[in-house]
Every structure is written in C-alpha cells, then in structure tokens.
Design a protein around this motif. Structure first.
Motif, PDB file in Angstrom:
ATOM      1  N   PHE A 255       0.786  -1.158  -0.057  1.00  0.00           N
ATOM      2  CA  PHE A 255      -0.073   0.084   0.073  1.00  0.00           C
ATOM      3  C   PHE A 255       0.941   1.287   0.016  1.00  0.00           C
ATOM      4  O   PHE A 255       0.781   2.223  -0.800  1.00  0.00           O
ATOM      5  CB  PHE A 255      -1.042  -0.072   1.326  1.00  0.00           C
ATOM      6  N   LYS A 256       2.036   1.165   0.893  1.00  0.00           N
ATOM      7  CA  LYS A 256       2.830   2.479   0.800  1.00  0.00           C
ATOM      8  C   LYS A 256       3.554   2.594  -0.271  1.00  0.00           C
ATOM      9  O   LYS A 256       3.815   3.849  -0.818  1.00  0.00           O
ATOM     10  CB  LYS A 256       3.563   2.252   1.979  1.00  0.00           C
ATOM     11  N   LYS A 257       4.052   1.477  -0.928  1.00  0.00           N
ATOM     12  CA  LYS A 257       4.582   1.593  -2.188  1.00  0.00           C
ATOM     13  C   LYS A 257       3.922   2.270  -3.282  1.00  0.00           C
ATOM     14  O   LYS A 257       4.230   3.124  -4.099  1.00  0.00           O
ATOM     15  CB  LYS A 257       5.303   0.494  -2.918  1.00  0.00           C
ATOM     16  N   ALA A 258       2.593   1.841  -3.327  1.00  0.00           N
ATOM     17  CA  ALA A 258       1.667   2.379  -4.524  1.00  0.00           C
ATOM     18  C   ALA A 258       1.502   3.998  -4.061  1.00  0.00           C
ATOM     19  O   ALA A 258       1.246   4.772  -4.892  1.00  0.00           O
ATOM     20  CB  ALA A 258       0.260   1.786  -4.265  1.00  0.00           C
ATOM     21  N   ILE A 259       1.031   4.242  -2.787  1.00  0.00           N
ATOM     22  CA  ILE A 259       1.072   5.664  -2.414  1.00  0.00           C
ATOM     23  C   ILE A 259       2.378   6.600  -3.007  1.00  0.00           C
ATOM     24  O   ILE A 259       2.278   7.450  -3.741  1.00  0.00           O
ATOM     25  CB  ILE A 259       0.838   5.882  -1.132  1.00  0.00           C
ATOM     26  N   GLY A 260       3.549   6.042  -2.812  1.00  0.00           N
ATOM     27  CA  GLY A 260       4.564   6.663  -3.093  1.00  0.00           C
ATOM     28  C   GLY A 260       4.785   7.196  -4.645  1.00  0.00           C
ATOM     29  O   GLY A 260       5.194   7.799  -5.234  1.00  0.00           O
ATOM     30  N   ASP A 261       4.557   5.971  -5.247  1.00  0.00           N
ATOM     31  CA  ASP A 261       4.572   5.809  -6.853  1.00  0.00           C
ATOM     32  C   ASP A 261       3.440   6.942  -7.403  1.00  0.00           C
ATOM     33  O   ASP A 261       3.862   7.650  -8.192  1.00  0.00           O
ATOM     34  CB  ASP A 261       3.866   4.408  -7.335  1.00  0.00           C
ATOM     35  N   ARG A 265       4.268  10.658  -9.414  1.00  0.00           N
ATOM     36  CA  ARG A 265       3.823  11.085 -10.491  1.00  0.00           C
ATOM     37  C   ARG A 265       2.937  12.203 -10.330  1.00  0.00           C
ATOM     38  O   ARG A 265       2.066  12.503 -11.442  1.00  0.00           O
ATOM     39  CB  ARG A 265       3.045   9.852 -11.190  1.00  0.00           C
ATOM     40  N   HIS A 266       2.764  12.774  -9.192  1.00  0.00           N
ATOM     41  CA  HIS A 266       1.959  14.071  -9.015  1.00  0.00           C
ATOM     42  C   HIS A 266       0.336  13.802  -9.328  1.00  0.00           C
ATOM     43  O   HIS A 266      -0.350  14.513  -9.787  1.00  0.00           O
ATOM     44  CB  HIS A 266       2.281  15.234  -9.947  1.00  0.00           C
ATOM     45  N   ILE A 267       0.087  12.371  -9.023  1.00  0.00           N
ATOM     46  CA  ILE A 267      -1.272  12.161  -9.341  1.00  0.00           C
ATOM     47  C   ILE A 267      -2.068  12.235  -8.038  1.00  0.00           C
ATOM     48  O   ILE A 267      -3.479  12.507  -8.052  1.00  0.00           O
ATOM     49  CB  ILE A 267      -1.408  10.615  -9.793  1.00  0.00           C
ATOM     50  N   ILE A 268      -1.516  12.285  -7.091  1.00  0.00           N
ATOM     51  CA  ILE A 268      -2.423  12.593  -5.447  1.00  0.00           C
ATOM     52  C   ILE A 268      -1.430  13.171  -4.658  1.00  0.00           C
ATOM     53  O   ILE A 268      -0.447  13.645  -4.821  1.00  0.00           O
ATOM     54  CB  ILE A 268      -2.441  11.012  -4.815  1.00  0.00           C
ATOM     55  N   THR A 269      -2.181  13.811  -3.570  1.00  0.00           N
ATOM     56  CA  THR A 269      -1.612  14.445  -2.549  1.00  0.00           C
ATOM     57  C   THR A 269      -1.897  13.914  -1.143  1.00  0.00           C
ATOM     58  O   THR A 269      -3.016  12.975  -1.253  1.00  0.00           O
ATOM     59  CB  THR A 269      -2.184  16.020  -2.631  1.00  0.00           C
ATOM     60  N   LEU A 270      -1.191  13.927  -0.323  1.00  0.00           N
ATOM     61  CA  LEU A 270      -1.551  13.440   1.123  1.00  0.00           C
ATOM     62  C   LEU A 270      -1.900  14.089   2.117  1.00  0.00           C
ATOM     63  O   LEU A 270      -1.655  15.511   2.245  1.00  0.00           O
ATOM     64  CB  LEU A 270      -0.141  12.747   1.546  1.00  0.00           C
ATOM     65  N   GLU A 271      -3.103  13.868   2.997  1.00  0.00           N
ATOM     66  CA  GLU A 271      -3.516  14.605   3.928  1.00  0.00           C
ATOM     67  C   GLU A 271      -2.397  14.957   5.118  1.00  0.00           C
ATOM     68  O   GLU A 271      -1.667  13.658   5.330  1.00  0.00           O
ATOM     69  CB  GLU A 271      -4.648  13.931   4.575  1.00  0.00           C
ATOM     70  N   GLU A 272      -2.615  15.806   5.779  1.00  0.00           N
ATOM     71  CA  GLU A 272      -1.468  16.356   6.856  1.00  0.00           C
ATOM     72  C   GLU A 272      -1.914  14.947   7.890  1.00  0.00           C
ATOM     73  O   GLU A 272      -2.916  14.529   8.109  1.00  0.00           O
ATOM     74  CB  GLU A 272      -1.846  17.376   7.350  1.00  0.00           C
ATOM     75  N   GLY A 273      -0.685  14.249   8.318  1.00  0.00           N
ATOM     76  CA  GLY A 273      -0.904  13.190   9.179  1.00  0.00           C
ATOM     77  C   GLY A 273      -0.615  11.854   8.701  1.00  0.00           C
ATOM     78  O   GLY A 273      -0.744  10.856   9.292  1.00  0.00           O
ATOM     79  N   GLY A 274      -0.700  11.788   7.238  1.00  0.00           N
ATOM     80  CA  GLY A 274      -0.637  10.406   6.696  1.00  0.00           C
ATOM     81  C   GLY A 274      -1.819   9.814   6.935  1.00  0.00           C
ATOM     82  O   GLY A 274      -1.992   8.586   6.507  1.00  0.00           O
TER      83      GLY A 274
END
Length: 282
Positions: A255-261, A265-274
């Motif tokens: 899951f974390k690898k997919a988030i990183g990918d 690629r600037h497809i997602i942003t992360l909410e504060e606190g992960g």
C-alpha cells in the motif's frame, strides 16, 4: 487396464443401447456400461462421450458422465461419509464412495470430518483408493519454477511457520505466516506465486504477486479506487495495516509503495498526518 485409464476421464464410443444404459467400447477391456441415469439425452450408438471410468460395487469397470471431485493422481479435501471395520469412505461426488483403508490414515478418520488425501490406484488390488499420507505422493524432483510465477495451491495444513500447501497438484510448499493477510483454511484452493525454490527443493510461496509487478498492479488499482470514490481515500501511510488489508487485500508495505508511486507522479496529494489520500484534479 490397457486402453482404459481407470480413475480418469476417457473418450469412448457408444457401441449399443440396452434397457439399463449404454455400452461403450473399452478396447481390450471389452464393453463398459454407462448406466441409464448418466446417459445424455439424445445419445445413440456411434456417439462419442467423455466419461469417468471407475469400479462398481462388484469391482467391475463402469462409466459415468459425472466428474468426481478429484481423479487418480490428484490431491483433494474430502469429507468422510461413513466408516467401518476396514477404514473410511470419502464422498468424492460419485455413487460409490472412495475407500481410505486404515493403513493409509495418519489418524483414525472421523465421519463428518474432512481430510487432505491423494487418490491413487492400489498396486495390489488395482482399486482406486485414497491416502492421507500425503508426503509420500509429493514429487521429490526440483521444480523448474521462476520467481513470481503464478501457480495453483491447495492449502494442506497449518504449522508454526505458516501453512503447508500443495503446488500444482505435485509439489509441497510453504506460505509463511507473515505473508498471509487473509483467513485461509485447510482445503482452500487459490492462486499463489513462487517466492524461492531452495537448493534442497523446498519451495516458499506467497499469496500475492511479488515485487515490482504487485506494486504496479496495485498502483493502478488504487488509482481506480480514488476515481470511483470522489477522489478520496481515508487510509494513508500512517493507517493501521489491518484496515489497509480489510479494504484492499494487500499488505501495508505494498500500500505504501503504491502511495509513493502515485505521489511521485503527481497524481495524488497526502492529507496532513498521513491518514488520507486525495486525487489531484487535472
């Protein structure tokens, strides 16, 4: 039984019709009966049928259009239908139950319980029998598997290390418990993936594709999820591993690898606190 494969599927020609069924051409074995209850509608002499051949109550070859739960040379998880002073009789989907003598049982089989068994032809009696002494029927050859190769698994038994499995109906293998992210039970059939084939022939298996392939596949799956859920997922890289698995059936690491990918690629942003993922509008 020359010309006929006992305990397997055979393609046979209908020779003649009688009041109680059809006789099939068994070659050197003569004519073999297909009882009326198994004769397909419209069947006539000259037709060719795919049938399973086994022995009836009088130990004579008989044919059926039913497909048993397993055939000679295969492993299966079968329930004990009844027992007597000679052994246990297993339900394998045919009129006549499959015999497992006491000498082929690891422990005394109990009616209503199910067991992993191997089906074979007994060399002395030429009867089809089951054996719970599974190890004896696993191949000792070193398999020619490659890392990540997809295989068919039959879950065999739980151990302190994880679960023993039977791979491609031939080899023994092991899925380590830290690689298991869902409930599995003896008798389950599923796809698996080769991890390591050790020099001694022992095989480690995973229940998910390994390495980069899994990461790529799940990156695409996670992106599809975001698109189908208004561009938001309330799980992130700080979320609990069990919550991640319940939602996506993958490990926290995957899951974390997919988030990183997706982030690179600037497809997602992360909410504060992960604790969440947001799809970037384009």
């Amino acid at each position: 039984m020359k010309g006929i494969k006992l305990g397997e599927m055979n393609t046979m020609k209908v020779v003649k019709e009688v009041d109680f069924g059809m006789y099939l051409d068994g070659g050197d074995e003569g004519e073999i009966l297909l009882p009326t209850r198994y004769v397909p509608e419209g069947c006539k002499p000259g037709d060719t049928l795919d049938v399973f051949v086994y022995l009836d109550q009088d130990e004579r070859p008989v044919a059926t259009t039913l497909t048993p739960k397993a055939m000679v040379g295969e492993f299966a998880y079968l329930e004990v239908a009844w027992t007597n002073q000679f052994g246990a009789f297993l339900d394998w989907g045919l009129m006549k139950d499959l015999f497992c003598p006491f000498r082929e049982q690891k422990m005394k089989m109990v009616r209503g319980n199910s067991y992993i068994v191997h089906i074979h032809l007994d060399k002395e009696s030429y009867r089809i029998m089951a054996s719970a002494k599974v190890e004896r029927y696993l191949s000792e050859e070193t398999p020619d598997y490659r890392h990540g190769q997809e295989v068919d698994l039959l879950v065999w038994q739980k151990t302190d290390l994880g679960f023993k499995v039977i791979i491609d109906n031939k080899y023994g293998g092991l899925v380590y418990k830290d690689q298991i992210f869902k409930y599995i039970h003896t008798g389950d059939r599923m796809k698996g993936y080769i991890g390591t084939v050790r020099p001694d022939g022992k095989i480690d298996v995973t229940l998910q594709p390994t390495g980069k392939k899994l990461s790529r596949e799940f990156s695409d799956a996670l992106l599809d999820y975001l698109k189908e859920n208004n561009g938001y997922c309330n799980l992130g890289d700080k979320s609990n591993a069990e919550d991640v698995y319940d939602r996506f059936q993958v490990s926290k690491k995957t899951f974390k690898k997919a988030i990183g990918d997706l982030y690179k690629r600037h497809i997602i942003t992360l909410e504060e606190g992960g604790m969440g993922i947001v799809l970037v509008e384009k």
